[in-house]
Scaffold this motif. Structure first.
Motif, PDB file in Angstrom:
ATOM      1  N   THR A  19      14.897  -9.739   5.578  1.00 12.09           N
ATOM      2  CA  THR A  19      15.196 -11.242   5.312  1.00 12.09           C
ATOM      3  C   THR A  19      14.025 -11.939   5.226  1.00 12.09           C
ATOM      4  OG1 THR A  19      17.088 -11.218   7.181  1.00 12.09           O
ATOM      5  CG2 THR A  19      15.773 -13.329   6.791  1.00 12.09           C
ATOM      6  N   TRP A  22      13.275 -11.627   1.820  1.00  8.81           N
ATOM      7  CA  TRP A  22      14.378 -12.425   0.865  1.00  8.81           C
ATOM      8  C   TRP A  22      13.652 -13.864   0.997  1.00  8.81           C
ATOM      9  CZ3 TRP A  22      16.768 -16.505   3.067  1.00  8.81           C
ATOM     10  CH2 TRP A  22      17.542 -17.501   2.286  1.00  8.81           C
ATOM     11  N   SER A  31       9.360 -10.180  -7.233  1.00  6.58           N
ATOM     12  CA  SER A  31      10.309  -9.279  -6.660  1.00  6.58           C
ATOM     13  C   SER A  31       9.870  -7.864  -6.345  1.00  6.58           C
ATOM     14  CB  SER A  31      11.699  -9.166  -7.719  1.00  6.58           C
ATOM     15  OG  SER A  31      11.055  -8.695  -8.932  1.00  6.58           O
ATOM     16  N   VAL A  34       9.992  -6.586  -2.906  1.00  4.45           N
ATOM     17  CA  VAL A  34      10.970  -6.005  -2.178  1.00  4.45           C
ATOM     18  C   VAL A  34      10.864  -4.622  -2.020  1.00  4.45           C
ATOM     19  CG1 VAL A  34      13.661  -5.614  -2.407  1.00  4.45           C
ATOM     20  CG2 VAL A  34      12.741  -7.992  -2.884  1.00  4.45           C
ATOM     21  N   TYR A  95      15.504  -6.677 -10.946  1.00  2.85           N
ATOM     22  CA  TYR A  95      15.649  -7.956 -10.087  1.00  2.85           C
ATOM     23  C   TYR A  95      15.864  -9.100 -10.798  1.00  2.85           C
ATOM     24  CZ  TYR A  95      14.977  -5.185  -5.805  1.00  2.85           C
ATOM     25  OH  TYR A  95      15.096  -4.206  -5.150  1.00  2.85           O
ATOM     26  N   ARG A 107      20.773 -16.551  -4.716  1.00  8.26           N
ATOM     27  CA  ARG A 107      19.895 -16.417  -3.293  1.00  8.26           C
ATOM     28  C   ARG A 107      20.903 -15.860  -2.309  1.00  8.26           C
ATOM     29  NH1 ARG A 107      18.890 -21.324  -5.927  1.00  8.26           N
ATOM     30  NH2 ARG A 107      16.685 -21.840  -5.764  1.00  8.26           N
ATOM     31  N   LEU A 110      21.287 -12.274  -3.240  1.00  8.03           N
ATOM     32  CA  LEU A 110      20.113 -11.442  -2.891  1.00  8.03           C
ATOM     33  C   LEU A 110      19.969 -11.025  -1.575  1.00  8.03           C
ATOM     34  CD1 LEU A 110      17.404 -10.317  -4.029  1.00  8.03           C
ATOM     35  CD2 LEU A 110      16.321 -12.351  -3.556  1.00  8.03           C
ATOM     36  N   PHE A 111      20.342 -12.266  -0.668  1.00  7.74           N
ATOM     37  CA  PHE A 111      20.164 -11.876   0.652  1.00  7.74           C
ATOM     38  C   PHE A 111      21.108 -10.664   1.240  1.00  7.74           C
ATOM     39  CE2 PHE A 111      21.838 -12.508   5.040  1.00  7.74           C
ATOM     40  CZ  PHE A 111      20.525 -12.503   5.718  1.00  7.74           C
ATOM     41  N   LEU A 114      19.762  -7.669  -0.019  1.00 10.10           N
ATOM     42  CA  LEU A 114      18.553  -6.885   0.679  1.00 10.10           C
ATOM     43  C   LEU A 114      19.105  -6.464   2.178  1.00 10.10           C
ATOM     44  CD1 LEU A 114      15.611  -9.196  -0.269  1.00 10.10           C
ATOM     45  CD2 LEU A 114      16.453  -7.245  -1.168  1.00 10.10           C
TER      46      LEU A 114
END
Length: 271
Positions: A19, A22, A31, A34, A95, A107, A110-111, A114
């Motif tokens: 989190t 993110w 990115s 990540v 990404y 957004r 992507l959350f 992840l």
């Protein structure tokens, strides 16, 4: 502490870490962070899984230390490599492409993506946990074999990454496809060696006679990593990017060289 409590704590920590990543990416961070953070996360979770005191899962202390050292070494090498690449600038093309495809919902998506990676880290930590908790007393031949595989994997992945970095560092190679060293035997030797490392944990977990039933569960690690690298977030998006950016040069390379399994190039298509 019970195994359930350990993995609940690891799950919460993994979710929080991803989190935070993110949030950083949404606020403009590259990115590449990540994958760097994920590599460190898997290593930290693996070391914790190997060393934490867990009721009924004591295992042999020598094996636990070896497994923890192997997980930490792999994680640090890979994480530092990706971190250096990220700090040198440039977005990870995978990404960047996902952000384009997801559009205005990127957004949220992507959350969720992840958080799936956090769950993946937990599964891999479970593989390390099982390998470390094999109840066989003392080090067995399977431990030596597994550690040898892990060492080969870390060294091989490191060599592949170094060869690619050296190739990319030459201005004369701009727009070309790396076809040197290990990259002449596989289009993704770094992925192959990454997968191989998880096979080493499975060998240790299964043990010398395969009598411990839990040990066979560790095969989920290499099976999952193979699926992830070959069919999901590894080869497919990266090769799609290579096709867009390298075109005919990459097509010719792909015709001669295996995607994953190392092997001699197809001489009939080598020019």
């Amino acid at each position: 502490m019970t195994a359930a409590v350990l993995f609940l704590l690891l799950a919460a920590a993994a979710a929080l870490v991803m989190t935070a990543v993110w949030f950083a990416v949404v606020k403009g961070a590259a990115s590449g962070w990540v994958d760097a953070v994920w590599s460190f996360l898997v290593g930290a979770a693996g070391v914790t899984a190997a060393l934490a005191p867990v009721d009924g899962w004591e295992g042999d202390w020598q094996r636990r230390l070896l497994i923890a050292a192997a997980a930490g070494l792999w994680s640090c090498r890979l994480g530092i490599h990706i971190l250096r690449r990220t700090l040198q600038g440039g977005e990870d093309p995978r990404y960047a492409r996902l952000r384009e495809e997801w559009g205005e919902s990127w957004r949220l998506r992507l959350f969720l993506f992840l958080q799936i990676q956090a769950a993946a880290a937990l599964l891999l930590a479970a593989t390390i946990f099982i390998a470390a908790r094999n109840p066989a007393e003392g080090l067995q031949w399977s431990d030596i074999a597994g550690i040898a595989i892990l060492a080969m994997a870390v060294i091989g992945e490191g060599i592949a990454d170094a060869q690619l970095s050296r190739f990319r560092g030459k201005a004369t190679n701009e727009g070309k496809v790396c076809d040197e060293g290990l990259w002449s035997l596989s289009r993704h030797p770094n992925y192959f060696f990454q997968w191989l490392g998880w096979c080493g944990y499975a060998v240790i977990a299964i043990g010398p006679a395969g009598a411990w039933s839990w040990g066979w569960v560790a095969l989920a690690g290499p099976a999952f990593m193979y699926w992830l690298l070959v069919h999901v977030s590894g080869i497919p998006p990266l090769e799609a990017h290579m096709m867009r950016s390298r075109g005919a040069a990459f097509t010719a390379y792909a015709d001669r060289v295996n995607a994953f399994w190392p092997g001699l190039p197809n001489r009939e298509k080598t020019s």
